[in-house]
Design an enzyme around this catalytic site. Structure first.
Site, short mmCIF file in Angstrom:
data_model
loop_
_atom_site.label_atom_id
_atom_site.label_comp_id
_atom_site.label_asym_id
_atom_site.label_seq_id
_atom_site.Cartn_x
_atom_site.Cartn_y
_atom_site.Cartn_z
N GLU A 92 0.82 -1.24 0.02
CA GLU A 92 0.10 0.04 0.02
C GLU A 92 0.79 1.24 0.02
OE1 GLU A 92 -2.60 -0.44 3.65
OE2 GLU A 92 -2.82 -2.38 3.22
N GLY A 93 1.97 1.13 -0.62
CA GLY A 93 2.91 2.26 -0.39
C GLY A 93 3.76 2.74 0.71
#
Length: 380
Positions: A323-324
């Site tokens: 998710e970054g």
């Protein structure tokens, strides 16, 4: 017939400016800290200078996290610790500020953009800005059917291109690129195994929320079955994404390539983005010169893909959540490299030392003045 010609990216993508990089290296030689003493920060600063075509390098002032989201039908096989079709819940948690990427982004002052490509949820449950690029509701089960139709694959790819243009036009100067998916690492494993010519077991990892041994075996079998379906279409990268990828993966690939066209540096987070980058490299071999690998996520497929692209991760923090989040951890390092490259003073030039500049006033006098001032009779 499609008007999308992926071969155009080979012509459109240029390498970062080599001449500017040499200028940055020369400037680094003149700075007060010896070259090499700052390790990877030296290389990063020079890479940024080439990417920006600027010496000294400009600070990273408008970074942005971009996350492409989608659900994958293969998750129905129990290959993920999360329930199939639940990626929409993760997106809502991100938007509400409750995920690791949300916390890190707040702390670093970075905005987060989520792009729904194929979430398996009611589009009305999410903001319009999130769902406006959606191609379909969930991607197909890649072990037995195509993830997308050819038309959907093209639409998703073009959506990624459009998002890259939007970011470049808005002044974004660095993107941290990630995914929000359930089942996405299985699709990524198929892509990496197919493009690297390796066996399913070599690329099968445990995922961000770790799975047990039985789920790992199911995931390995799904990747093996997907791999059989991928091999016949290896020569057509868009068809490959349609067959064993997904709408989010097709969009990430389009985003990566168009970012390289627009000379927008991208920090890669996780195995899904790494797999898409590998597809992008097959399409345009110069594209990886615009990308940085943020961190080692522990996923064997990511390690395989990065090694094939000769990209070395900046960090090894053991972050597996995706998710970054891992990409954001690398952002301060990139910003630090830019600051050091631009702001470290240079050593004084040799010609500027006081002893190299004869004085004509003050402590020294001319020879004539000295002879006139010497008392008579002192000469031998």
């Amino acid at each position: 017939m499609s008007s999308l010609n992926l071969d155009d990216f080979t012509d459109l993508i240029e390498r970062p400016d080599g001449g500017v990089r040499r200028d940055a290296e020369a400037r680094r030689e003149r700075q007060i800290v010896p070259p090499g003493a700052l390790g990877r920060l030296d290389d990063l600063g020079e890479w940024l200078a080439a990417a920006q075509s600027a010496v000294p390098v400009r600070p990273i002032e408008q970074p942005r996290v971009v996350l492409f989201a989608g659900d994958h039908g293969v998750a129905e096989l129990g290959v993920s610790a999360r329930e199939a079709g639940s990626a929409g819940e993760l997106v809502r948690e991100i938007l509400e500020g409750g995920r690791p990427v949300s916390v890190l982004a707040r702390r670093l002052g970075v905005s987060v953009r989520v792009v729904d490509m194929a979430l398996d949820c009611d589009p009305e449950s999410l903001p319009v800005a999130v769902v406006r690029h959606r191609v379909r509701r969930g991607s197909g089960r890649i072990d037995v059917e195509d993830a997308l139709t050819p038309e959907e694959a093209e639409a998703a790819f073009r959506a990624g291109v459009a998002v890259a243009d939007e970011e470049a036009d808005s002044g974004t100067d660095l993107v941290v690129l990630g995914d929000v998916s359930v089942g996405g690492t299985t699709a990524a494993g198929v892509l990496v195994a197919a493009l690297c010519g390796t066996d399913a077991s070599v690329v099968t990892g445990r995922g961000g929320l770790a799975i047990d041994d039985l789920a790992w075996m199911r995931k390995c079998a799904a990747i093996r079955d997907g791999l059989r379906r991928a091999r016949p279409v290896l020569g057509d990268q868009l068809q490959l994404l349609a067959t064993v990828g997904g709408a989010d993966l097709a969009a990430i690939t389009g985003f990566l390539l168009q970012s390289a066209v627009r000379k927008l540096p991208v920090v890669l987070d996780g195995v899904v983005v790494a797999a898409c980058a590998l597809v992008g490299q097959r399409i345009a071999f110069r594209a990886p010169d615009w990308w940085l690998a943020a961190h080692n996520s522990g996923e064997p497929g990511q390690a395989k893909a990065l090694d094939r692209m000769a990209l070395e991760p900046l960090l090894d923090p053991g972050v597996q959540v995706g998710e970054g989040a891992g990409g954001l951890l690398a952002l301060p390092m990139v910003q630090a490299a830019a600051a050091l490259a631009a702001e470290l003073p240079e050593k004084p030039a040799i010609s500027e030392k006081p002893e190299d500049h004869p004085q004509t006033s003050g402590s020294e006098t001319s020879a004539d003045e000295k002879s006139m001032s010497e008392p008579e009779g002192d000469s031998p």
